[in-house]
Design a protein around this motif. Structure first.
Motif, PDB file in Angstrom:
ATOM      1  N   LEU A   2       0.850  -1.207   0.000  1.00  0.00           N
ATOM      2  CA  LEU A   2       0.000   0.000   0.000  1.00  0.00           C
ATOM      3  C   LEU A   2       0.877   1.244   0.000  1.00  0.00           C
ATOM      4  O   LEU A   2       1.870   1.303   0.752  1.00  0.00           O
ATOM      5  N   PRO A   3       0.510   2.265  -0.795  1.00  0.00           N
ATOM      6  CA  PRO A   3       1.366   3.458  -0.884  1.00  0.00           C
ATOM      7  C   PRO A   3       1.145   4.396   0.307  1.00  0.00           C
ATOM      8  O   PRO A   3       0.799   5.562   0.127  1.00  0.00           O
ATOM      9  N   VAL A   4       1.317   3.874   1.553  1.00  0.00           N
ATOM     10  CA  VAL A   4       1.116   4.733   2.732  1.00  0.00           C
ATOM     11  C   VAL A   4       2.444   4.862   3.489  1.00  0.00           C
ATOM     12  O   VAL A   4       3.096   5.912   3.454  1.00  0.00           O
ATOM     13  N   ALA A   5       2.826   3.789   4.177  1.00  0.00           N
ATOM     14  CA  ALA A   5       4.123   3.765   4.878  1.00  0.00           C
ATOM     15  C   ALA A   5       4.543   2.308   4.928  1.00  0.00           C
ATOM     16  O   ALA A   5       4.443   1.661   5.969  1.00  0.00           O
ATOM     17  N   PRO A   6       5.030   1.780   3.812  1.00  0.00           N
ATOM     18  CA  PRO A   6       5.220   0.331   3.675  1.00  0.00           C
ATOM     19  C   PRO A   6       6.178  -0.267   4.709  1.00  0.00           C
ATOM     20  O   PRO A   6       6.062  -1.434   5.047  1.00  0.00           O
ATOM     21  N   THR A   7       7.077   0.554   5.251  1.00  0.00           N
ATOM     22  CA  THR A   7       8.086  -0.029   6.135  1.00  0.00           C
ATOM     23  C   THR A   7       7.676   0.013   7.601  1.00  0.00           C
ATOM     24  O   THR A   7       8.411  -0.470   8.457  1.00  0.00           O
ATOM     25  N   ALA A   8       6.540   0.584   7.885  1.00  0.00           N
ATOM     26  CA  ALA A   8       6.147   0.737   9.287  1.00  0.00           C
ATOM     27  C   ALA A   8       5.936  -0.630   9.934  1.00  0.00           C
ATOM     28  O   ALA A   8       5.554  -1.595   9.278  1.00  0.00           O
TER      29      ALA A   8
END
Ligand code: GDG
Length: 918
Positions: A139-145
């Motif tokens: 998802l183009p939000v915060a992929p590494t969170a």
């Protein structure tokens, strides 16, 4: 050419607006800009409507297309002003959503709807959350969170993705004129779900604040902020709602204006005090709807007046803010998100229907109403973006793209769902259930052992039969024919009409002595004289009352068993069945019933004669709609409701609140089947029938007068004979030249009062004929007591020079209207008692007082001597009235009124007849 000119004018005006908007005079330009947006959007909405698409899709598309140019047109100061306007608009929309949640309307279904909402929400949120978790890295939000941060973002995403749009749902329902269980349930589910989501959102936001801004030692502060944001919003909304409900109840003026002011207050206080303004508005709406029930009509009228421009502007603004570019940029993710959302909502609905037991159309189509997203979802997204600029902006972009999809697709699919569920007006009307004491078809044993079928006479039975043929359904009535039992099936039903079955007649077997106590006793010796101002004493006996209650309960049980899953509206006829509705409601609380009271309603002093008046009035108030013939009867009933039951009556909107329920009380004058009578009048066989009648009734006189009545003491037949007596005494020249035909069909002859009037009339006619006989000339009165067919009756109406209706008191009197309908030659005079309901409509009749013998005789002379021109003038005016309010208008006014009581604005108005051409 004109169109081009108009276009040029519009462009010039827009340029002028732009110029105005640039300087200090922008205050004037804003409304102008608004006006243009309104006009353009309205035109687009209307154009889409022609393709069976919702209007609001048009407004949205207008916003999408014109949006980029609007930003050129609208200057910064104007935009600030518009912001305030859209704030009010959003609040009004949330308030309208609250207004749709009426506990009374949802009644027993409320618990089921709550279960359905909880299940739908739980499944959709769990599903969206789980898929979001698995797919997070794409998802183009915060992929590494990871960890708590991921959980907080995921929780916010889930709440926002699942959220719904009460506004769009309500707008599609209102726009399409849908009515029924599906639209009712979906509206309630959407509002309840969003209320829950608003709370969840506030909680999740607080959690996110703690996670992202470091929550050490802030637990108490977080909780108090949360309590303020949610609890404060609800409390504030409830307070505002309660104040507005009081205003409605005790002042009730300029409601539209005050409503908009209330929205402005909710929006301003909400925003400046960090309360959730939308939550406050929904809460206010719910409180108003449920506290000011009796003022419902006035409130809905105000909303109807105030809402359209607000809605248009709102949807245009939403359309303009749609980020089609966002869809293009992250279209794949947004589409995938939409697909996941839709899939789990469908699963949620299936689970919801399982746990709630809500009926079929909801299982099949409710998901279509849960697709749209708009204001609330956009609001959530922008709050997240404002507080968490980094990932919040990314999340907003993703959400806005999927909102765009839902916004455009949702209303279209919901409209289709409503159509398929049969809830749109364009659809054929639902089957109907008619309930009356007397049946429309009677089977009798003939002398030769065969079975004959006859139809009930009288305009009402004929018209209701026609209505049932068209709509189908079940008619429940007492089976009184000698062969009725022989033709029914095992469940006492027979398909009718015999020649072309189109609906079902369900017969009830009402045995003696209970039947006589109910029918002859309570109904005809008690209620009938009670409701008519005549010198016959009502007789009220306890055993009759017990029988009446018993038989009404049996009718209710039959309705309950027949109605099954059809949800057919129930149309109850007349004073025999005043207690059907309460008995039915005990078995089946949410059935819709209307009762038409065909006879007058007594004024309060007279009503007090009846020992069981309170039970009667309360029984009638168990109907959703109660209709009387004329305003006078309606008023008398409202007085009774107030005086006898202390019920809350709102005179203007005609709603009565009693026992936790609301009943709409209206007057809907009954009419006749004008076209059928016209058809008879134009039939080539009519002349032959007239010839037959001339011979049968010895109609050789120069002037023929006519009376057609059931032999009833309310019809004023002795008074009519008095007037004829006076006429013959005063005008010997008319003897032998005028014959008066009295068709008098015996009815209720086993009751003493009826037997007495039959004897009296027979003897009086004999005496009159003897007194004024002219040898070799026809008699003064020809008396005929065998019922005639409807065709013969029309033939007779057209032979008469005048027709007398001299009721001492009459609900309406159909004979008066039938006579007028039959006279397409525009000749003939109607002499009509002022004491019949018909006199309120047929003002051009020669109006008489049956008690005033001399004036009555003078009116007869006036009728006999009336010029052709005057006959034509009067008849024309009366025909306009009778044509414009035929019996089908009567039935549909009542049935449409009944079906739209909850789903459409409650303003009930009887069809006007003024514009009808004859
Ligand atoms: C109650 C209310 C209200 C009569 N003789 C024959 C015959 N009729 C038909 C007439 C007319 C009907 O009977 C009588 O209707 P009214 O309205 O005059 O009176 P009620 O029976 O008292 O009816 C009254 C009505 O309900 C409807 O709401 O108007 O105020 O008292 O249709 O044509 N029909 C045929 N042969 C006859 O010999 N075929």
């Amino acid at each position: 050419m004109r169109r081009l000119l108009a276009l040029a004018l519009a462009i010039a005006a827009m340029v002028a607006v732009r110029e105005l908007g640039g300087d200090a005079a922008s205050a004037a330009a804003t409304p102008l800009a608004l006006g243009f947006a309104l006009m353009g959007a309205l035109i687009t909405g209307d154009a889409l409507r022609r393709f069976q698409l919702p209007r609001l899709t048009g407004y949205l598309l207008f916003g999408v297309v014109v949006g980029p140019y609007l930003s050129n047109l609208i200057t910064a100061p104007m935009a600030a002003q518009l912001q305030v306007f859209t704030g009010i608009a959003t609040t009004l929309i949330a308030l309208i959503a609250g207004l749709t949640l009426s506990m009374e309307r949802l009644g027993s279904r409320f618990a089921a709807i709550v279960r359905m909402t909880v299940a739908t929400l739980a499944v959709s949120m769990a599903g969206v959350g789980a898929v979001g978790w698995l797919a997070w890295r794409w998802l183009p939000v915060a992929p590494t969170a990871t960890g708590a941060e991921l959980l907080a973002m995921l929780a916010l995403l889930t709440v926002v993705v699942v959220s719904f749009s009460p506004t769009m749902t309500a707008a599609v329902v209102a726009d399409s004129g849908a009515r029924g269980r599906l639209s009712d349930a979906v509206l309630a589910i959407v509002v309840l779900a969003d209320l829950a989501l608003l709370v969840l959102f506030a909680v999740t936001m607080q959690v996110a604040r703690v996670v992202f801004d470091g929550g050490d030692g802030q637990g108490a502060e977080v909780l108090s902020r949360l309590a303020w944001e949610i609890g404060g919003a609800v409390a504030f909304g409830v307070l505002v709602g309660a104040l507005f409900a009081l205003y409605l109840r005790y002042i009730g003026r300029e409601i539209t204006l005050v409503l908009l002011a209330v929205c402005a207050v909710l929006s301003q206080v909400g925003t400046t005090q960090q309360l959730q303004p939308l939550l406050a508005a929904v809460a206010a709406g719910i409180v108003i709807e449920n506290l000011a029930v009796a003022q419902g009509d006035a409130l809905r009228a105000a909303v109807r007046r105030g809402a359209p421009p607000v809605l248009v502007v709102f949807f245009v603004a939403v359309g303009a803010s749609l980020r089609l570019d966002a869809v293009a940029a992250i279209g794949a993710s947004a589409l995938a998100l939409s697909a996941v959302r839709l899939g789990f909502i469908r699963l949620g609905v299936i689970a919801g229907v399982k746990v709630s037991g809500l009926p079929d159309p909801i299982r099949k189509y409710a998901w279509t109403g849960l697709i749209s997203q708009a204001g609330i979802t956009l609001g959530f997204a922008s709050v997240i973006a404002a507080e968490f600029p980094g990932w919040g902006n990314q999340l907003q972009l993703l959400l806005v793209a999927s909102i765009a999809i839902h916004e455009l697709v949702g209303p279209i699919l919901f409209r289709r769902g409503l159509t398929q569920a049969g809830e749109l007006e364009a659809h054929s009307p639902r089957p109907l259930m008619v309930v009356s004491n007397r049946e429309p078809y009677i089977h009798n044993q003939a002398a030769d052992g065969g079975i004959t079928v006859s139809t009930a006479t009288g305009g009402v039975a004929v018209a209701l039969d026609a209505l049932m043929r068209e709509r189908g359904g079940v008619w429940i009535a007492h089976g009184g024919g000698s062969a009725d039992r022989l033709v029914v099936d095992a469940s006492d039903k027979v398909a009718v009409p015999p020649e072309n079955p189109s609906y079902v007649l369900r017969r009830l077997w009402l045995e003696e002595p209970v039947f006589s106590a109910y029918y002859g006793g309570f109904a005809n010796e008690g209620l009938w004289p009670l409701c008519h101002v005549v010198d016959v004493r009502p007789k009220f006996r306890s055993e009759d009352w017990e029988a009446y209650k018993d038989i009404n309960a049996r009718f209710a049980a039959a309705i309950h068993s027949e109605i099954g899953a059809t949800e057919a509206p129930v149309f109850i006829q007349d004073y025999h069945l005043a207690l059907v509705a309460p008995a039915l409601r005990a078995l089946r609380p949410d059935t819709r019933t209307a009762l038409f009271w065909h006879i007058p309603w007594p004024y309060p002093d007279r009503l007090r004669i009846c020992p069981w008046r309170r039970e009667l009035v309360a029984g009638l108030l168990a109907n959703d709609l109660l209709a009387f013939q004329v305003e006078r009867d309606r008023r008398n009933f409202l007085l009774a409701a107030e005086e006898e039951l202390d019920a809350e009556v709102e005179l203007e909107s005609s709603r009565v609140r009693f026992n936790g329920r609301t009943t709409t009380v209206v007057s809907v004058p009954i009419g006749v089947d004008y076209d059928r009578i016209q058809g008879f009048a134009a039939d080539p066989a009519l002349a032959a029938e007239q010839q037959r009648l001339i011979e049968l009734l010895d109609l050789r006189a120069e002037v023929i007068g006519l009376g057609v009545d059931r032999l009833d003491y309310t019809k004023g037949i002795p008074e009519r004979l008095n007037a004829i007596d006076a006429l013959m005494a005063q005008r010997p020249d008319l003897r032998g030249r005028v014959t008066f035909v009295q068709i008098g069909v015996p009815s209720r002859s086993d009751l003493d009062s009826y037997a007495a009037i039959e004897t009296e009339i027979g003897e009086r006619i004999k005496a009159l004929n003897a007194r004024y006989a002219v040898p070799g000339r026809p008699p003064v009165v020809t008396y005929y007591t065998t019922p005639l067919g409807a065709f013969s009756l029309v033939a007779l109406y057209r032979l008469a020079h005048f027709c007398i209706v001299s009721s001492l008191h009459d609900g309406m009197n159909l004979v008066a209207k039938e006579f007028v309908a039959a006279r397409d030659d525009e000749r003939g005079v109607l002499v009509l008692s002022a004491l019949a309901g018909a006199a309120q409509e047929l003002e051009e009749a020669v109006i008489i007082n049956p008690y005033d013998v001399d004036a009555f005789a003078a009116a007869l002379i006036q009728a006999i001597e009336m010029t052709d021109d005057e006959q034509v003038r009067r008849m024309r005016a009366m025909r306009k009235v009778v044509a414009g309010r035929n019996v089908f208008n009567w039935a549909s006014d009542i049935l449409e009124g009944l079906e739209s009581i909850w789903t459409k604005p409650l303003l009930y108005s009887v069809r006007g007849w003024e514009d009808t051409s004859v």
